[in-house]
Design a protein around this motif. Structure first.
Motif, short mmCIF file in Angstrom:
data_model
loop_
_atom_site.label_atom_id
_atom_site.label_comp_id
_atom_site.label_asym_id
_atom_site.label_seq_id
_atom_site.Cartn_x
_atom_site.Cartn_y
_atom_site.Cartn_z
N PRO A 232 0.83 -1.21 0.00
CA PRO A 232 0.00 0.00 0.00
C PRO A 232 0.86 1.25 0.00
O PRO A 232 1.91 1.30 0.65
CB PRO A 232 -0.80 -0.13 1.29
N VAL A 233 0.42 2.27 -0.72
CA VAL A 233 1.23 3.46 -0.93
C VAL A 233 0.33 4.69 -0.92
O VAL A 233 -0.85 4.61 -1.29
CB VAL A 233 2.01 3.35 -2.27
N ARG A 237 3.65 9.59 -2.00
CA ARG A 237 4.75 8.69 -2.36
C ARG A 237 4.74 8.39 -3.86
O ARG A 237 5.79 8.34 -4.51
CB ARG A 237 4.61 7.39 -1.55
N ILE A 238 3.55 8.20 -4.43
CA ILE A 238 3.46 7.96 -5.87
C ILE A 238 3.96 9.18 -6.65
O ILE A 238 4.69 9.05 -7.64
CB ILE A 238 2.00 7.63 -6.26
N SER A 239 3.55 10.36 -6.22
CA SER A 239 4.00 11.58 -6.89
C SER A 239 5.51 11.74 -6.78
O SER A 239 6.17 12.20 -7.73
CB SER A 239 3.29 12.80 -6.28
N GLY A 257 -12.07 1.31 -11.08
CA GLY A 257 -12.07 0.11 -10.25
C GLY A 257 -10.77 -0.65 -10.22
O GLY A 257 -10.73 -1.77 -9.68
N LEU A 258 -9.69 -0.08 -10.76
CA LEU A 258 -8.40 -0.77 -10.76
C LEU A 258 -7.61 -0.53 -9.48
O LEU A 258 -6.74 -1.33 -9.12
CB LEU A 258 -7.57 -0.31 -11.96
N VAL A 259 -7.90 0.56 -8.78
CA VAL A 259 -7.22 0.93 -7.55
C VAL A 259 -8.29 1.24 -6.51
O VAL A 259 -9.36 1.77 -6.85
CB VAL A 259 -6.27 2.13 -7.76
N GLU A 260 -8.00 0.94 -5.24
CA GLU A 260 -8.96 1.18 -4.16
C GLU A 260 -8.22 1.62 -2.91
O GLU A 260 -7.03 1.33 -2.73
CB GLU A 260 -9.77 -0.08 -3.87
N GLU A 261 -8.92 2.33 -2.03
CA GLU A 261 -8.35 2.73 -0.75
C GLU A 261 -8.30 1.53 0.20
O GLU A 261 -9.19 0.68 0.18
CB GLU A 261 -9.17 3.85 -0.12
N CYS A 262 -7.27 1.50 1.03
CA CYS A 262 -7.10 0.36 1.93
C CYS A 262 -6.68 0.79 3.33
O CYS A 262 -6.03 0.02 4.04
CB CYS A 262 -6.08 -0.63 1.36
N LEU A 272 -4.10 5.33 2.01
CA LEU A 272 -3.29 4.32 1.35
C LEU A 272 -4.08 3.70 0.21
O LEU A 272 -5.31 3.54 0.30
CB LEU A 272 -2.87 3.23 2.35
N TYR A 273 -3.39 3.33 -0.86
CA TYR A 273 -4.03 2.77 -2.05
C TYR A 273 -3.37 1.44 -2.40
O TYR A 273 -2.17 1.23 -2.15
CB TYR A 273 -3.91 3.74 -3.24
N ARG A 274 -4.18 0.58 -2.99
CA ARG A 274 -3.71 -0.72 -3.47
C ARG A 274 -4.50 -1.11 -4.71
O ARG A 274 -5.55 -0.52 -5.01
CB ARG A 274 -3.90 -1.79 -2.40
N THR A 275 -4.02 -2.10 -5.43
CA THR A 275 -4.74 -2.59 -6.61
C THR A 275 -5.94 -3.43 -6.15
O THR A 275 -5.93 -4.02 -5.07
CB THR A 275 -3.82 -3.43 -7.49
#
Length: 310
Positions: A232-233, A237-239, A257-262, A272-275
């Motif tokens: 999770p990121v 951090r992605i930027s 729907g490819l990425v979701e909050e976790c 935080l985001y994840r696939t």
């Protein structure tokens, strides 16, 4: 009259009188009678015999029954102890039960309840399908599913043991591969689904797209790759990895729907985001462990670039 013939005087009789508690106990009879219970027992129809007719009793016979049974006939024709209008009953026995006793049809003891036990139908287990029918049923279901389906769901739908589903799916997948079909059966996102073979991707793409571009942009692909390998990121951090602001790209990936909050990062409080599972399904992966390694795609001087960025 002489003194011998003259009866004793009252004084002599009083002197010879003995109180009852000082008198000797009488000798018991040869056939002693049982002691009388202060609570008269319930009358038994067998003891009453012909003295208790069930229909058309006379009043004298009723009195005789009352005397022997120790009860009285109630106004409603049924008593807890003693005699009822329908016949002689014991404690908790109705006159109808007594009538059945006298007629020899059966006895109903005190407090006994008659109940007809109904046998409940036992559900028969579903028939076990043979291998050919099970294979055909699985293939038919896999042709219509729109997302990977697990072995447990297939077992519940087909009402078959779960331990038969996995080996049969492996056998079906091996059969498709050996026959050289344009599709294959493989695991994806924790389930099973049919996919087209990679060597026929250009033909499928030509048919599906039909001149319309539905591809993700380069920025979306790069952001999705960062999330997939660093999850999770957080967005910051992605930027930092990409070197540009990626808030809009993240929203696009979440919308598709490819990425979701976790969750939320404990230190900064950022999201935080994840696939998602859809990401695995679209790429035909069973888990994130199936992602290709990054080492072959990294430049040789990656460490120098990282030091320069610091």
């Amino acid at each position: 009259m002489s003194n011998e013939e003259r009866p004793d005087s009252l004084a002599d009789q009083a002197a010879a009188w003995i109180p009852p508690w000082q008198r000797p106990a009488p000798a018991p009879p040869e056939n002693p009678t049982p002691p009388t219970d202060p609570t008269p027992p319930a009358a038994d129809a067998a003891d009453l015999g012909p003295q208790v007719p069930l229909q058309g009793r006379s009043s004298s016979k009723i009195e005789l029954v009352e005397e022997r049974a120790g009860g009285r006939v109630g106004d409603d024709g049924e008593t807890g102890e003693g005699v009822s209008a329908e016949g002689v009953t014991g404690e908790g026995v109705s006159g109808r039960d007594l009538g059945a006793n006298v007629s020899g049809e059966g006895a109903s003891g005190p407090g006994r309840k008659r109940s007809a036990a109904r046998a409940r139908p036992v559900a028969e287990p579903p028939p076990e399908l043979d291998d050919a029918e099970l294979r055909g049923a699985l293939e038919a279901i896999l042709l219509v599913v729109d997302e990977p389906v697990s072995e447990l769901v297939l077992a519940q739908v087909l009402e078959q043991p779960a331990e038969r589903i996995g080996p049969m799916l492996d056998e079906i997948a091996a059969g498709f591969a050996a026959a050289g079909h344009g599709f294959e059966l493989r695991r994806a996102a924790g389930g099973w689904r049919l996919y087209t073979r990679p060597e026929y991707a250009t033909y499928v793409e030509r048919f599906v797209l039909d001149g319309q571009s539905v591809r993700l942009t380069q920025a979306a692909l790069e952001t999705l790759a960062v999330v997939a390998y660093k999850q999770p990121v957080t967005r910051s951090r992605i930027s930092a990895i990409r070197g540009v602001n990626c808030d809009g790209v993240i929203r696009t990936l979440v919308t598709r729907g490819l990425v979701e909050e976790c969750g939320i990062e404990s230190d900064s409080g950022a999201h935080l985001y994840r696939t998602s599972t859809l990401f695995l399904e679209k790429l035909g992966l069973n888990s994130l462990d199936d992602l290709p390694p990054l080492a072959p795609f990294l430049p040789d001087d990656v460490e120098e670039l990282a030091d320069a960025a610091r």
